[in-house]
Design a protein around this motif. Sequence first.
Motif, short mmCIF file in Angstrom:
data_model
loop_
_atom_site.label_atom_id
_atom_site.label_comp_id
_atom_site.label_asym_id
_atom_site.label_seq_id
_atom_site.Cartn_x
_atom_site.Cartn_y
_atom_site.Cartn_z
N HIS A 1 -6.72 15.15 -8.55
CA HIS A 1 -6.19 14.28 -7.35
C HIS A 1 -7.66 13.81 -6.69
N ASN A 2 -8.37 14.78 -6.19
CA ASN A 2 -9.49 14.40 -5.69
C ASN A 2 -10.41 13.42 -6.47
N ARG A 3 -10.56 13.94 -8.01
CA ARG A 3 -11.10 12.62 -8.82
C ARG A 3 -10.68 11.34 -8.72
N VAL A 4 -9.31 11.28 -8.68
CA VAL A 4 -8.77 9.87 -8.76
C VAL A 4 -9.28 9.31 -7.36
N ASN A 5 -9.02 10.13 -6.24
CA ASN A 5 -9.62 9.74 -4.74
C ASN A 5 -10.96 9.12 -4.98
N PHE B 1 0.71 -1.18 -0.03
CA PHE B 1 0.11 -0.13 0.07
C PHE B 1 0.87 1.39 0.04
N ARG B 2 0.32 2.33 -0.61
CA ARG B 2 0.84 3.68 -0.49
C ARG B 2 2.31 3.71 -1.13
N GLY B 3 3.26 4.30 -0.41
CA GLY B 3 4.59 4.41 -0.84
C GLY B 3 4.92 5.25 -1.97
N ALA C 1 5.69 18.85 -17.16
CA ALA C 1 6.67 18.15 -16.77
C ALA C 1 6.06 16.79 -16.18
N MET C 2 5.07 16.85 -15.24
CA MET C 2 4.33 15.67 -14.50
C MET C 2 3.77 14.76 -15.72
N ARG C 3 2.82 15.58 -16.66
CA ARG C 3 2.23 14.71 -17.69
C ARG C 3 3.27 14.13 -18.48
N GLY D 1 4.20 9.17 -2.92
CA GLY D 1 5.24 9.89 -3.15
C GLY D 1 5.04 11.09 -4.40
N VAL D 2 4.61 10.45 -5.38
CA VAL D 2 4.51 11.21 -6.76
C VAL D 2 3.48 12.39 -6.67
N TRP D 3 2.26 11.96 -6.04
CA TRP D 3 1.45 12.94 -5.78
C TRP D 3 1.95 14.17 -4.88
N HIS E 1 -5.02 6.99 -17.34
CA HIS E 1 -6.08 7.79 -16.75
C HIS E 1 -5.47 9.16 -16.66
N PHE E 2 -4.51 9.53 -16.07
CA PHE E 2 -4.09 10.90 -15.77
C PHE E 2 -3.98 11.58 -17.31
N GLU E 3 -3.54 10.88 -18.37
CA GLU E 3 -3.40 11.58 -19.65
C GLU E 3 -4.77 11.76 -20.16
P1 FAD Z 1 -2.31 9.34 -2.31
O1 FAD Z 1 -3.93 9.25 -3.17
O2 FAD Z 1 -1.40 8.81 -3.03
O3 FAD Z 1 -1.91 10.86 -1.76
C1 FAD Z 1 -1.27 11.05 -1.20
C2 FAD Z 1 -1.29 12.14 0.02
O4 FAD Z 1 -1.64 13.23 -0.51
C3 FAD Z 1 -2.48 11.73 0.87
O5 FAD Z 1 -2.13 10.95 1.96
C4 FAD Z 1 -2.85 13.08 1.44
O6 FAD Z 1 -1.95 13.57 2.19
C5 FAD Z 1 -2.56 14.02 0.09
N1 FAD Z 1 -3.67 14.22 -0.68
C6 FAD Z 1 -4.89 13.33 -1.17
N2 FAD Z 1 -5.59 14.17 -1.87
C7 FAD Z 1 -5.05 15.24 -2.20
C8 FAD Z 1 -5.79 16.17 -3.14
N3 FAD Z 1 -6.68 16.25 -3.73
N4 FAD Z 1 -4.70 17.23 -3.13
C9 FAD Z 1 -3.52 17.41 -2.66
N5 FAD Z 1 -3.19 16.36 -1.67
C10 FAD Z 1 -4.01 15.35 -1.53
N6 FAD Z 1 -4.19 4.04 -8.64
C11 FAD Z 1 -5.13 3.40 -9.10
O7 FAD Z 1 -5.69 2.29 -8.60
N7 FAD Z 1 -5.73 3.61 -10.28
C12 FAD Z 1 -5.35 4.78 -11.11
O8 FAD Z 1 -5.87 5.29 -11.89
C13 FAD Z 1 -4.39 5.62 -10.38
N8 FAD Z 1 -4.06 6.72 -11.02
C14 FAD Z 1 -2.91 7.56 -10.43
C15 FAD Z 1 -2.39 8.86 -11.24
C16 FAD Z 1 -1.38 9.28 -10.60
C17 FAD Z 1 -0.61 10.60 -11.41
C18 FAD Z 1 -0.70 8.87 -9.58
C19 FAD Z 1 0.51 9.65 -9.08
C20 FAD Z 1 -1.30 7.91 -8.67
C21 FAD Z 1 -2.22 7.27 -9.26
N9 FAD Z 1 -2.72 6.12 -8.70
C22 FAD Z 1 -3.88 5.11 -9.28
C23 FAD Z 1 -2.23 5.71 -7.23
C24 FAD Z 1 -3.35 6.39 -6.19
O9 FAD Z 1 -3.72 7.46 -6.46
C25 FAD Z 1 -2.76 6.63 -4.96
O10 FAD Z 1 -1.45 7.29 -5.17
C26 FAD Z 1 -2.36 5.15 -4.22
O11 FAD Z 1 -3.34 4.34 -4.01
C27 FAD Z 1 -1.81 5.54 -2.80
O12 FAD Z 1 -2.83 6.29 -2.00
P2 FAD Z 1 -2.55 7.02 -0.83
O13 FAD Z 1 -3.57 6.57 0.40
O14 FAD Z 1 -1.15 7.00 -0.44
O15 FAD Z 1 -2.90 8.53 -1.05
#
Ligand code: FAD
Length: 516
Positions: A450-454, A375-377, A407-409, A381-383, A424-426
Amino acid sequence: VMVFAGLYTATDQIILLTPQTAQSVLVNSTAATVVEFYASWCGHCIAFSPIYKNLARDIKEWKPAVDLAAIDCSEENNRKVCTNYSIKGYPTIKFFNAYSKPDSKGKPLRGYSRDVRDLRQAIIDQLEKHEEPWPPACPPLEPASEAEIDSFFETNNVQHLALIFEQSKSFIGKEVTLDLLQFENIAVRRVLSTEEALVSKLGVTDFPSCYLYYPGGNFTRLQVKFEARMFYSYALQRLPGVVRSGKPAPNKNILKSNRTDEPWRPFNASRVYMADLESTLHYSLRVEVSAFPVIKGDALKSLKKYISVLAKYFPGRPVVMNLLKSADSWLHNVSRSEVSYDAFRALLDNTEQAPDTALPEGVRWVGCQGSQPHFRGFPCGVWTLFHVLTVQAMNSGASDGLVVLSAMRDYVHVFFGCRPCAEHFESMAQESLTEVSHSSTAVLWLWSRHNRVNNRLAGALSEDPYFPKIQWPSPEMCSVCHTVKVNGDHKWDLDQVLVFLTSYFSNTSILTDYLD
Ligand code: FAD
């Protein structure tokens, strides 16, 4: 470049019907299904598609009871499905009951509307009218009586009963009931303001208001910033003992015992750690980029952009900054159209023994630790890294608002090992990155995507039960970020969100614990 036929993609949480799947989705399904029949050339359909996507995000938690689907009737292959359902114009939105028969044509959804709230309420109206058999995952939506509440704990084995007191026309109780349907140890019932005995027993004066009711008749009022759906749902989903169905209840001891490789590092979950940022650099540069023994073309362009942005905006320790700057000028000066990863790696590992220049080896996750090694890691870190970089670029007055996101894209597109994530990101970037002009819009764009992904990942297998995906920041982290529209729906206060992000990801708030 990816091309998407139709107005929706797999990431929209909308089932894309095909002639092969239409029957299996619409006939005899355990959930009710809302279907949008559209034509991709129709202007109204194009204008409506963002609303339908927002609806899908808005009622994502309701999926086991009611799911959303769409089909592009302008697609030659899909014609027979649309004809079969007697579709004459677009968009047409229909509601199919759970356990629909093969000959069911669905019911038109009341007053096709351009508003998520109207659509949501029209769906609830249909659910309430649903004949037997009722979709099994859908909890009761009718108001509860005093007698029912009195005997509730005799027949229900849940820890919490949330009572939403409201006027009969209000939808909040029904919406919150559905928002909680995937959570265990909690039940939600609505109680009408006319239920006098209960109203006076609890001393209820505000409609709506939410009370937690316990066996023996104890109760407390749920404290929220606004008496509104999202605030109730968020607070109830986080009550002690409330867990997503099928997820283990978080047990604090697992955090300490389950990771055999490394001890748990206590951390503040609302702070950014330099150890995570440096670990991300290590992993991206020494592991991800190493997948390219020869770096050329798009990969070289992308690496140059990434390193250049890091050299400019990474708020790192001097040793790390020296390394990033020398890597940047090295890449800038290569005249060849390709470089070997080994040559780049030698630079990172500082085999030239330049003093005070180093990229620390290895990963040491802190704020990005997971309760299990998988999980996580790194993705966390990328986000975190790119949020920090967008904020640093804004604070340094970057003239090109898009410099970090671009650059991120490219980095994600070329190097990010999670390929579905990259796709998905693209697709999000293609959809809306052109709206970004200023570096402050870039900060907000990344936050909202990022919230959409969440939203999409909440409850997914990859979700760490200790770190549930939420719409971030939570009301506890940033109360002023959250507000409501006149109609009671949740709204972000974007000015406040920007203030919050600017401070949360600023170089002065980054903690340096656990660095050597
Ligand atoms: P993460 O979502 O990684 O967030 C890291 C930290 O950022 C959080 O702990 C919080 O402190 C902070 N944070 C949370 N939300 C926000 C926000 N909206 N704005 C700012 N900070 C915030 N996983 C998939 O299964 N499917 C996917 O399609 C997918 N797409 C991804 C695309 C990208 C570009 C990246 C970098 C990751 C993607 N992932 C995807 C991985 C997933 O988004 C999470 O990174 C992973 O599940 C770990 O989640 P996490 O709980 O550590 O929180």
